[in-house]
Scaffold this motif. Sequence first.
Motif, PDB file in Angstrom:
ATOM      1  N   TYR A   1       0.835  -1.210   0.000  1.00 47.28           N
ATOM      2  CA  TYR A   1       0.000   0.000   0.000  1.00 47.28           C
ATOM      3  C   TYR A   1       0.863   1.252   0.000  1.00 47.28           C
ATOM      4  CZ  TYR A   1      -3.571   3.363   1.348  1.00 47.28           C
ATOM      5  OH  TYR A   1      -4.418   4.442   1.383  1.00 47.28           O
ATOM      6  N   LEU A   2       1.946   1.232   0.740  1.00 51.00           N
ATOM      7  CA  LEU A   2       2.852   2.374   0.776  1.00 51.00           C
ATOM      8  C   LEU A   2       3.379   2.687  -0.611  1.00 51.00           C
ATOM      9  CD1 LEU A   2       4.544   4.440   2.423  1.00 51.00           C
ATOM     10  CD2 LEU A   2       6.293   2.664   2.614  1.00 51.00           C
ATOM     11  N   GLN A   3       3.800   1.669  -1.331  1.00 54.28           N
ATOM     12  CA  GLN A   3       4.332   1.887  -2.672  1.00 54.28           C
ATOM     13  C   GLN A   3       3.263   2.426  -3.616  1.00 54.28           C
ATOM     14  OE1 GLN A   3       7.539   1.866  -3.441  1.00 54.28           O
ATOM     15  NE2 GLN A   3       7.807   1.451  -1.252  1.00 54.28           N
ATOM     16  N   GLN A   4       2.032   1.970  -3.458  1.00 53.31           N
ATOM     17  CA  GLN A   4       0.944   2.493  -4.287  1.00 53.31           C
ATOM     18  C   GLN A   4       0.734   3.983  -4.045  1.00 53.31           C
ATOM     19  OE1 GLN A   4      -2.765   0.211  -4.252  1.00 53.31           O
ATOM     20  NE2 GLN A   4      -1.627  -1.606  -3.611  1.00 53.31           N
ATOM     21  N   ARG A   5       0.759   4.382  -2.781  1.00 55.97           N
ATOM     22  CA  ARG A   5       0.528   5.791  -2.462  1.00 55.97           C
ATOM     23  C   ARG A   5       1.698   6.662  -2.908  1.00 55.97           C
ATOM     24  NH1 ARG A   5      -3.847   7.053  -3.006  1.00 55.97           N
ATOM     25  NH2 ARG A   5      -3.388   9.021  -1.970  1.00 55.97           N
ATOM     26  N   ILE A   6       2.918   6.170  -2.770  1.00 53.27           N
ATOM     27  CA  ILE A   6       4.075   6.932  -3.239  1.00 53.27           C
ATOM     28  C   ILE A   6       3.984   7.131  -4.743  1.00 53.27           C
ATOM     29  CG2 ILE A   6       6.573   6.816  -3.610  1.00 53.27           C
ATOM     30  CD1 ILE A   6       6.846   5.578  -0.865  1.00 53.27           C
ATOM     31  N   ALA A   7       3.517   6.106  -5.455  1.00 54.59           N
ATOM     32  CA  ALA A   7       3.372   6.212  -6.912  1.00 54.59           C
ATOM     33  C   ALA A   7       2.395   7.307  -7.287  1.00 54.59           C
ATOM     34  CB  ALA A   7       2.912   4.868  -7.484  1.00 54.59           C
ATOM     35  N   VAL A   8       1.368   7.522  -6.464  1.00 49.33           N
ATOM     36  CA  VAL A   8       0.405   8.592  -6.735  1.00 49.33           C
ATOM     37  C   VAL A   8       1.100   9.948  -6.691  1.00 49.33           C
ATOM     38  CG1 VAL A   8      -1.630   9.792  -5.850  1.00 49.33           C
ATOM     39  CG2 VAL A   8      -1.590   7.292  -5.919  1.00 49.33           C
ATOM     40  N   PHE A   9       1.954  10.161  -5.702  1.00 54.29           N
ATOM     41  CA  PHE A   9       2.667  11.427  -5.580  1.00 54.29           C
ATOM     42  C   PHE A   9       3.723  11.593  -6.673  1.00 54.29           C
ATOM     43  CE2 PHE A   9       0.811  11.332  -1.362  1.00 54.29           C
ATOM     44  CZ  PHE A   9       0.553  12.669  -1.112  1.00 54.29           C
ATOM     45  N   ASP A  10       4.279  10.464  -7.113  1.00 53.38           N
ATOM     46  CA  ASP A  10       5.321  10.530  -8.136  1.00 53.38           C
ATOM     47  C   ASP A  10       4.759  10.671  -9.543  1.00 53.38           C
ATOM     48  OD1 ASP A  10       7.318  10.366  -6.298  1.00 53.38           O
ATOM     49  OD2 ASP A  10       7.614   8.199  -6.491  1.00 53.38           O
ATOM     50  N   ALA A  11       3.452  10.454  -9.703  1.00 53.74           N
ATOM     51  CA  ALA A  11       2.838  10.512 -11.027  1.00 53.74           C
ATOM     52  C   ALA A  11       2.872  11.941 -11.573  1.00 53.74           C
ATOM     53  CB  ALA A  11       1.401  10.016 -10.962  1.00 53.74           C
ATOM     54  N   GLU A  12       2.851  12.041 -12.893  1.00 55.24           N
ATOM     55  CA  GLU A  12       2.863  13.355 -13.532  1.00 55.24           C
ATOM     56  C   GLU A  12       1.591  14.120 -13.180  1.00 55.24           C
ATOM     57  OE1 GLU A  12       3.273  15.354 -18.007  1.00 55.24           O
ATOM     58  OE2 GLU A  12       3.507  13.190 -17.699  1.00 55.24           O
ATOM     59  N   ILE A  13       1.758  15.389 -12.808  1.00 52.13           N
ATOM     60  CA  ILE A  13       0.634  16.222 -12.391  1.00 52.13           C
ATOM     61  C   ILE A  13       0.244  17.143 -13.541  1.00 52.13           C
ATOM     62  CG2 ILE A  13      -0.131  17.964 -10.736  1.00 52.13           C
ATOM     63  CD1 ILE A  13       2.004  16.853  -8.818  1.00 52.13           C
ATOM     64  N   PRO A  14      -1.040  17.241 -13.872  1.00 54.38           N
ATOM     65  CA  PRO A  14      -1.472  18.133 -14.965  1.00 54.38           C
ATOM     66  C   PRO A  14      -1.011  19.562 -14.713  1.00 54.38           C
ATOM     67  CG  PRO A  14      -3.273  16.713 -14.263  1.00 54.38           C
ATOM     68  CD  PRO A  14      -2.166  16.511 -13.269  1.00 54.38           C
ATOM     69  N   ALA A  15      -0.594  20.236 -15.760  1.00 51.84           N
ATOM     70  CA  ALA A  15      -0.099  21.606 -15.651  1.00 51.84           C
ATOM     71  C   ALA A  15      -1.164  22.499 -15.014  1.00 51.84           C
ATOM     72  CB  ALA A  15       0.277  22.135 -17.031  1.00 51.84           C
ATOM     73  N   GLY A  16      -0.725  23.273 -14.022  1.00 54.18           N
ATOM     74  CA  GLY A  16      -1.621  24.225 -13.381  1.00 54.18           C
ATOM     75  C   GLY A  16      -2.499  23.652 -12.293  1.00 54.18           C
ATOM     76  N   TYR A  17      -2.418  22.338 -12.048  1.00 56.97           N
ATOM     77  CA  TYR A  17      -3.320  21.725 -11.077  1.00 56.97           C
ATOM     78  C   TYR A  17      -2.899  22.025  -9.641  1.00 56.97           C
ATOM     79  CZ  TYR A  17      -6.081  18.189  -8.626  1.00 56.97           C
ATOM     80  OH  TYR A  17      -6.953  17.552  -7.771  1.00 56.97           O
ATOM     81  N   VAL A  18      -1.593  22.066  -9.400  1.00 55.02           N
ATOM     82  CA  VAL A  18      -1.104  22.360  -8.053  1.00 55.02           C
ATOM     83  C   VAL A  18      -0.344  23.682  -8.066  1.00 55.02           C
ATOM     84  CG1 VAL A  18      -0.987  19.945  -7.394  1.00 55.02           C
ATOM     85  CG2 VAL A  18       1.019  21.042  -8.413  1.00 55.02           C
ATOM     86  N   ALA A  19      -0.210  24.274  -6.903  1.00 56.78           N
ATOM     87  CA  ALA A  19       0.406  25.585  -6.787  1.00 56.78           C
ATOM     88  C   ALA A  19       1.925  25.499  -6.761  1.00 56.78           C
ATOM     89  CB  ALA A  19      -0.087  26.278  -5.521  1.00 56.78           C
ATOM     90  N   THR A  20       2.564  26.572  -7.156  1.00 60.68           N
ATOM     91  CA  THR A  20       4.004  26.715  -7.011  1.00 60.68           C
ATOM     92  C   THR A  20       4.301  27.402  -5.675  1.00 60.68           C
ATOM     93  OG1 THR A  20       4.068  28.907  -8.034  1.00 60.68           O
ATOM     94  CG2 THR A  20       4.216  26.989  -9.506  1.00 60.68           C
ATOM     95  N   GLU A  21       5.551  27.402  -5.288  1.00 60.67           N
ATOM     96  CA  GLU A  21       5.945  28.101  -4.066  1.00 60.67           C
ATOM     97  C   GLU A  21       5.622  29.587  -4.166  1.00 60.67           C
ATOM     98  OE1 GLU A  21      10.057  27.218  -3.762  1.00 60.67           O
ATOM     99  OE2 GLU A  21       9.759  25.216  -2.935  1.00 60.67           O
TER     100      GLU A  21
END
Length: 277
Positions: A203-223
């Motif tokens: 399960y840990l590896q599955q969740r880490i893979a979610v964070f490592d997956a490519e994120i659509p442009a503009g979906y998350v904020a920058t610093e």
Amino acid sequence: MAQTVLITGSSSGIGRRAAERFLAEGWNVVATLRDPSAWDGIPDGRLLIHALDVRDEASVEAAVAAGVERFGRLDCVVNNAGAGLFAVFEGTPQAVVEDLFETNVYGPMRVIRAALPHFHRQGGGRIVNVTSTSATVPQSLQAVYTATKSALDGFSEAVDHELRTRNVDVKIVVPGFVPSTNFVAQNYTRFAKVQTPPEYASYLQQRIAVFDAEIPAGYVATEVQAAAAVFEAATDTTGRLRFRVGQDAFGAATSRRLPDADYESWRRSTFDTPCPS
């Protein structure tokens, strides 16, 4: 007279960008961090770099006092310093849990206590606390981190009612995932004592893979965008309490407003995984 802000956790990430933004807007900035030598910016007459460990009351009081002595006033504190933890709760020792609460909950409280006498002498002030979307939608493998950020979020809203009677406002900045902070890489390995029970390895590896997956442009904020939200909160005149940043943060808030049954179905499908046979 220029306004003065004290920012915790200014060595990098949102805290560093926030310090730069306030300086650009003409504020005096007390940029605090545990190790002042880690600051590599250009010297500025409106900038004071000072040591501050939010877990140490004397360190907090010294930094606040130094800022007031240097600039003559304190108008805002930004509680940005914090620690993350990406780990299975069952493998997390109590000492690690307590360390996270010391940093993420009791630390901001110490900073606020140190700042309030100065605010009261001036007739008011502003507190900006940086929480997390995890306080809106708790995520798996972030149980302890979520507990700390939820505590800070609830504390901030409650104490705002009290402090507004003294002309002190509290604001909450709620960032979503900010990839450049490398949350998983920095925080999964943060505590050597944290061990993952083998039953959770898959399960840990599955969740880490979610964070490592490519994120659509503009979906998350920058610093930089998160720092802009901090500045907006510090200068807000509308009475608004929460400032979300990142499409994922707004999406989490929308999901949380679903009817209970719909929210339950959504969170199960998002975070659950079948038990091994």
